[in-house]
Design a protein around this motif. Structure first.
Motif, PDB file in Angstrom:
ATOM      1  N   SER A  52       0.819  -1.219   0.000  1.00  0.00           N
ATOM      2  CA  SER A  52       0.000   0.000   0.000  1.00  0.00           C
ATOM      3  C   SER A  52       0.853   1.270   0.000  1.00  0.00           C
ATOM      4  N   ALA A  53       2.160   1.116  -0.091  1.00  0.00           N
ATOM      5  CA  ALA A  53       3.056   2.281  -0.127  1.00  0.00           C
ATOM      6  C   ALA A  53       2.765   3.131  -1.358  1.00  0.00           C
ATOM      7  N   ASP A  54       2.913   4.415  -1.202  1.00  0.00           N
ATOM      8  CA  ASP A  54       2.771   5.340  -2.316  1.00  0.00           C
ATOM      9  C   ASP A  54       3.805   4.966  -3.385  1.00  0.00           C
ATOM     10  N   PRO A  55       3.389   4.683  -4.614  1.00  0.00           N
ATOM     11  CA  PRO A  55       4.337   4.300  -5.668  1.00  0.00           C
ATOM     12  C   PRO A  55       5.443   5.336  -5.896  1.00  0.00           C
ATOM     13  N   ASN A  56       5.181   6.576  -5.541  1.00  0.00           N
ATOM     14  CA  ASN A  56       6.212   7.607  -5.681  1.00  0.00           C
ATOM     15  C   ASN A  56       7.411   7.314  -4.771  1.00  0.00           C
ATOM     16  N   LEU A  57       7.190   6.618  -3.666  1.00  0.00           N
ATOM     17  CA  LEU A  57       8.293   6.302  -2.760  1.00  0.00           C
ATOM     18  C   LEU A  57       9.289   5.341  -3.389  1.00  0.00           C
ATOM     19  N   TYR A  58       8.826   4.410  -4.198  1.00  0.00           N
ATOM     20  CA  TYR A  58       9.754   3.458  -4.808  1.00  0.00           C
ATOM     21  C   TYR A  58      10.110   3.801  -6.252  1.00  0.00           C
ATOM     22  N   ALA A  59       9.568   4.894  -6.753  1.00  0.00           N
ATOM     23  CA  ALA A  59      10.050   5.404  -8.040  1.00  0.00           C
ATOM     24  C   ALA A  59      11.457   5.935  -7.807  1.00  0.00           C
ATOM     25  N   ASN A  60      12.316   5.790  -8.800  1.00  0.00           N
ATOM     26  CA  ASN A  60      13.681   6.274  -8.575  1.00  0.00           C
ATOM     27  C   ASN A  60      13.985   7.461  -9.461  1.00  0.00           C
ATOM     28  N   ARG A  61      14.985   8.188  -9.031  1.00  0.00           N
ATOM     29  CA  ARG A  61      15.458   9.327  -9.815  1.00  0.00           C
ATOM     30  C   ARG A  61      16.944   9.501  -9.576  1.00  0.00           C
ATOM     31  N   ALA A  62      17.561  10.104 -10.558  1.00  0.00           N
ATOM     32  CA  ALA A  62      19.003  10.346 -10.479  1.00  0.00           C
ATOM     33  C   ALA A  62      19.243  11.786 -10.069  1.00  0.00           C
ATOM     34  N   ARG A  63      20.291  11.972  -9.283  1.00  0.00           N
ATOM     35  CA  ARG A  63      20.734  13.310  -8.912  1.00  0.00           C
ATOM     36  C   ARG A  63      22.228  13.398  -9.191  1.00  0.00           C
ATOM     37  N   SER A  64      22.645  14.576  -9.585  1.00  0.00           N
ATOM     38  CA  SER A  64      24.068  14.802  -9.844  1.00  0.00           C
ATOM     39  C   SER A  64      24.757  15.239  -8.568  1.00  0.00           C
ATOM     40  N   VAL A  65      25.908  14.646  -8.321  1.00  0.00           N
ATOM     41  CA  VAL A  65      26.702  14.945  -7.129  1.00  0.00           C
ATOM     42  C   VAL A  65      28.149  15.078  -7.569  1.00  0.00           C
ATOM     43  N   ARG A  66      28.849  16.034  -6.997  1.00  0.00           N
ATOM     44  CA  ARG A  66      30.271  16.235  -7.305  1.00  0.00           C
ATOM     45  C   ARG A  66      31.101  15.496  -6.251  1.00  0.00           C
ATOM     46  N   LEU A  67      31.852  14.492  -6.718  1.00  0.00           N
ATOM     47  CA  LEU A  67      32.736  13.726  -5.839  1.00  0.00           C
ATOM     48  C   LEU A  67      34.163  13.901  -6.336  1.00  0.00           C
ATOM     49  N   HIS A  68      34.999  14.527  -5.526  1.00  0.00           N
ATOM     50  CA  HIS A  68      36.389  14.815  -5.888  1.00  0.00           C
ATOM     51  C   HIS A  68      36.487  15.581  -7.203  1.00  0.00           C
ATOM     52  N   GLY A  69      35.605  16.550  -7.360  1.00  0.00           N
ATOM     53  CA  GLY A  69      35.643  17.401  -8.534  1.00  0.00           C
ATOM     54  C   GLY A  69      35.012  16.814  -9.778  1.00  0.00           C
ATOM     55  N   VAL A  70      34.530  15.603  -9.684  1.00  0.00           N
ATOM     56  CA  VAL A  70      33.907  14.945 -10.825  1.00  0.00           C
ATOM     57  C   VAL A  70      32.404  14.830 -10.571  1.00  0.00           C
ATOM     58  N   VAL A  71      31.617  15.278 -11.522  1.00  0.00           N
ATOM     59  CA  VAL A  71      30.170  15.166 -11.383  1.00  0.00           C
ATOM     60  C   VAL A  71      29.760  13.748 -11.739  1.00  0.00           C
ATOM     61  N   THR A  72      29.032  13.125 -10.844  1.00  0.00           N
ATOM     62  CA  THR A  72      28.555  11.772 -11.062  1.00  0.00           C
ATOM     63  C   THR A  72      27.059  11.725 -10.789  1.00  0.00           C
ATOM     64  N   SER A  73      26.401  10.763 -11.331  1.00  0.00           N
ATOM     65  CA  SER A  73      24.967  10.612 -11.157  1.00  0.00           C
ATOM     66  C   SER A  73      24.689   9.456 -10.207  1.00  0.00           C
ATOM     67  N   ILE A  74      23.819   9.686  -9.253  1.00  0.00           N
ATOM     68  CA  ILE A  74      23.419   8.646  -8.299  1.00  0.00           C
ATOM     69  C   ILE A  74      21.925   8.428  -8.470  1.00  0.00           C
ATOM     70  N   ARG A  75      21.530   7.194  -8.678  1.00  0.00           N
ATOM     71  CA  ARG A  75      20.116   6.857  -8.856  1.00  0.00           C
ATOM     72  C   ARG A  75      19.626   6.091  -7.626  1.00  0.00           C
ATOM     73  N   LEU A  76      18.643   6.674  -6.950  1.00  0.00           N
ATOM     74  CA  LEU A  76      18.040   6.054  -5.769  1.00  0.00           C
ATOM     75  C   LEU A  76      16.525   6.209  -5.824  1.00  0.00           C
ATOM     76  N   GLU A  77      15.844   5.380  -5.060  1.00  0.00           N
ATOM     77  CA  GLU A  77      14.412   5.521  -4.905  1.00  0.00           C
ATOM     78  C   GLU A  77      14.124   6.789  -4.099  1.00  0.00           C
ATOM     79  N   ASN A  78      12.967   7.387  -4.359  1.00  0.00           N
ATOM     80  CA  ASN A  78      12.608   8.646  -3.700  1.00  0.00           C
ATOM     81  C   ASN A  78      12.602   8.536  -2.178  1.00  0.00           C
ATOM     82  N   LEU A  79      12.223   7.390  -1.644  1.00  0.00           N
ATOM     83  CA  LEU A  79      12.248   7.216  -0.193  1.00  0.00           C
ATOM     84  C   LEU A  79      13.651   7.463   0.363  1.00  0.00           C
ATOM     85  N   PHE A  80      14.660   6.922  -0.312  1.00  0.00           N
ATOM     86  CA  PHE A  80      16.036   7.108   0.162  1.00  0.00           C
ATOM     87  C   PHE A  80      16.467   8.567   0.028  1.00  0.00           C
ATOM     88  N   TRP A  81      16.051   9.248  -1.051  1.00  0.00           N
ATOM     89  CA  TRP A  81      16.382  10.670  -1.183  1.00  0.00           C
ATOM     90  C   TRP A  81      15.757  11.456  -0.034  1.00  0.00           C
TER      91      TRP A  81
END
Length: 124
Positions: free
Chosen positions: A7-36
């Motif tokens: 019965s969880a809101d499907p938006n919670l387990y939908a995933n999305r990517a966010r850009s993060v700079r790690l050591h000067g390099v932009v990388t993309s991390i894809r997680l479910e919205n609940l984790f974000w």
């Protein structure tokens, strides 16, 4: 039993990517919205943005272990531990209390005392 989970809101387990700079390099991390959402809560408690939190976790993980294997899974585990430590009383549920203000050893001691930790040690 399953109704509690399905019965969880499907938006919670939908995933999305966010850009993060790690050591000067932009990388993309894809997680479910609940984790974000959980990462946002953790970051906010210590006055950081989610990208800043991710960079800090990455740097400290690399410093502690020399390399970073499967950082996305590590972030999921961080979220699970954060929630479990709140339930165990190691991290106050009051979001105005910064995590950096807590005694890390006392927080970790509450984790060692939880039934889940004992189960994971036996099966891991």
């Amino acid at each position: 039993m399953c109704e509690v989970f399905i019965s969880a809101d499907p938006n919670l387990y939908a995933n999305r990517a966010r850009s993060v700079r790690l050591h000067g390099v932009v990388t993309s991390i894809r997680l479910e919205n609940l984790f974000w959402k959980v990462l946002e809560e953790i970051a906010t408690r210590d006055g950081m943005s989610v990208p800043q939190l991710c960079a800090r976790l990455h740097d400290e993980l690399q410093e502690a272990h020399g390399s970073v294997e499967n950082f996305t899974s590590f972030l999921r585990v961080c979220c699970g531990r954060y929630l479990a430590l709140q339930l165990a009383g190691g991290i106050p549920q009051d979001r105005s209390i910064p995590i950096r203000s807590l005694n890390a050893q006392q927080v970790l001691d509450t984790e060692r005392e939880t039934p889940m930790t004992h189960t994971l040690r036996r099966t891991g």
